[in-house]
Design an enzyme around this catalytic site. Structure first.
Site, PDB file in Angstrom:
ATOM      1  N   CYS A  86      -3.108   7.913   6.099  1.00 53.01           N
ATOM      2  CA  CYS A  86      -2.028   7.966   6.744  1.00 53.01           C
ATOM      3  C   CYS A  86      -1.409   8.521   8.000  1.00 53.01           C
ATOM      4  O   CYS A  86      -0.821   7.371   9.162  1.00 53.01           O
ATOM      5  CB  CYS A  86      -0.813   8.956   5.718  1.00 53.01           C
ATOM      6  SG  CYS A  86      -0.952   8.674   3.406  1.00 53.01           S
TER       7      CYS A  86
ATOM      8  N   CYS B  64       0.686  -1.765   0.300  1.00 53.44           N
ATOM      9  CA  CYS B  64       0.033   0.414  -0.043  1.00 53.44           C
ATOM     10  C   CYS B  64       0.389   1.312  -0.207  1.00 53.44           C
ATOM     11  O   CYS B  64       0.235   2.808   0.188  1.00 53.44           O
ATOM     12  CB  CYS B  64      -0.874  -0.034   1.070  1.00 53.44           C
ATOM     13  SG  CYS B  64      -1.996  -1.450   1.462  1.00 53.44           S
TER      14      CYS B  64
END
Lengths: 386, 126
Positions: free
Chosen positions: B104, B35
């Site tokens: 994130c 990812c």
């Protein structure tokens, strides 16, 4: 300090000469080309002149050129248009796994609407496997669409051979030439293509204008209905300034293309060598020689593309990446995965695309700035242990 | 994409507490190179207080900035206080993140959580 712009594959600055040619068609010769009065004849004639310039550059007849709003529209028009026009004959389309999303997502859309699509694999340099193409053809195949050169890794496809195979089997062949037209020779007869997409802003023309070449006799259903413009193949009042700008950009490209291709190829190869010599654990993506004169695509092990771009931006250098982090999906570029890169390497890719204004000094500056950026990011990467 | 805030860019340019801690009291490894995000967080704990934190991150600008901010926020906090540091707290401390980058900040929270969990497991063993 001036920005060092190395993202010409994304878009180019409109050439001042192009802009100058366009301006009168906004406020002076603004007549609707479809109207009857003399004022409109000026814009009508200017459009037909641009059409002739584009046709000549491609080795085509002006009647085979349809102006559109963009490269994406061209791809949509070509693929959906042929699919609809030939659906009585078959429902199978062949494309490659590394097409631009304007082609790939159009194919996905058609898959949801009763068509079947084969996505051809490519080799490690990004070249479509011709034997796989021949194997994929069925009596149901109505369209082959393979791009001339890839926008990310710059690999140039064997379009002429693909066209030969298509013709031998009576299949319509479309190519997306958005990255090549205006940069390397594109002749529709040499390339054996039936339909070809062009976008103005990729070669110093304006944004918002494209052109689709459609070989005489090829059946295609219009996307946009509502008027008789473009020989009834695309309704809507013509984007006159845009079309004039596109024509001018083609005219200029005709004069400088050959020398620019030679100059940029030399700069490209020196730039690639300098980066690979100065930075360990980096690799060039795409074919070493069968590639666009302006394309450099490098993966740096252990670091992520967007953080490289942000650091380059701090140094006033503009480039792009195939990392997922610059998009909303978590998947990195389908092109880089298709050539067999690991996810890590695909996330660490940077594309530099050169242009007419690019100088050796600018590239030298990038070569100097890059090692420090890579070193800094690798020092904080848990994936880089060397 | 929306631009990053000045605070994000500050932490991206000059990340705080980069590196590893020798003999850490807790380590958290989270994320997945598939990812495009991998984060490691190291903590040193004394009398139930996090006295030092360091990180290593593979990822985009937001991933690096949130790692840096998370380490800055936990240093000096008790373990219980550190548990209150959610992804939202980290993102707010950075004056927000573009919507596509919110995942994130999850990673920073997960890394901290994993480091604290590792700390507790090590405590039990001792």
């Amino acid at each position: 300090m001036k920005m060092i712009y190395l993202d010409h594959a994304a878009t180019t600055a409109t050439d001042p000469e192009v802009l100058e040619a366009m301006l009168p068609y906004f406020h002076e010769h603004y007549g609707n080309p479809s109207s009857i009065y003399s004022m409109s004849r000026v814009s009508k004639n200017a459009i037909e002149n641009a059409r002739e310039i584009v046709a000549n550059a491609l080795g085509a007849n002006p009647k085979e050129i349809v102006f559109t709003s963009s490269g994406s529209e061209c791809d949509n028009f070509a693929i959906k248009g042929v699919a609809l026009a030939k659906q009585q004959k078959g429902n199978h389309i062949i494309t490659s796994s590394i097409e631009h999303h304007a082609v790939l997502y159009t194919c996905k859309f058609l898959e949801k609407n009763g068509f079947t699509v084969t996505y051809l694999p490519i080799d490690q340099d990004g070249i479509v496997k011709l034997d796989e193409l021949e194997k994929a053809i069925t009596p149901q195949t109505i369209l082959i669409t393979v791009m001339h050169a890839n926008n990310e890794i710059g690999t140039i496809q064997p379009i002429r051979q693909i066209g030969e195979i298509a013709r031998k089997n009576g299949i319509t062949f479309h190519t997306d030439a958005v990255q090549t037209f205006g940069h390397i020779p594109v002749n529709v007869d040499n390339l054996n293509v039936d339909i070809l997409s062009i976008s103005g802003h990729k070669f110093y023309g304006p944004k918002g204008v494209g052109a689709l070449y459609i070989r005489k006799g090829i059946k295609i259903t219009p996307l946009i209905h509502g008027g008789d413009q473009e020989r009834r193949r695309r309704a809507s009042t013509e984007n006159v300034p845009g079309i004039i700008g596109l024509g001018k950009a083609v005219e200029i490209a005709g004069k400088v293309m050959k020398s620019e291709a030679i100059r940029q190829t030399k700069l490209r190869d020196e730039f690639i060598r300098a980066i690979l010599d100065n930075i360990d654990d980096a690799r060039l993506n795409g074919h070493p020689s069968l590639r666009l004169p302006n394309n450099v695509n490098i993966s740096f092990e252990g670091i992520e593309g967007e953080s490289i771009l942000l650091n380059l931006d701090i140094e006033r250098i503009a480039a792009s990446t195939g990392s997922a982090c610059s998009s909303s999906s978590l998947e990195p570029s389908h092109v880089l995965l298709s050539i067999g890169l690991t996810h890590e390497f695909a996330h660490g890719s940077v594309r530099f695309s050169l242009g007419k204004q690019t100088t050796k000094d600018e590239l030298d500056y990038v070569v100097e700035a890059l090692p420090g950026i890579v070193k800094k990011l690798r020092a904080m990467s848990p994936l880089y242990k060397k | 994409m929306e631009p990053y805030s000045e605070k994000v860019m500050d932490h991206f340019r000059n990340p705080r507490n980069v590196g590893e801690i020798e003999n850490p009291d807790g380590v958290g490894h989270v994320g997945n190179p598939m990812c495009g995000d991998v984060m490691e967080m190291y903590i040193k704990v004394k009398d139930n207080v996090i006295v030092d934190a360091k990180f290593k991150t593979f990822g985009c600008g937001a991933a690096i900035a949130t790692s840096s901010m998370a380490t800055e926020l936990v240093i000096g906090k008790t373990i219980d206080e550190a548990r209150q540091i959610t992804n939202k707290v980290v993102a707010e401390a950075l004056d927000g993140l573009p919507p596509v980058k919110m995942h994130c900040s999850n990673l920073a929270e997960e890394a901290l959580e994993a480091a604290i969990k590792d700390y507790h497991q090590k405590q039990k063993k001792n």
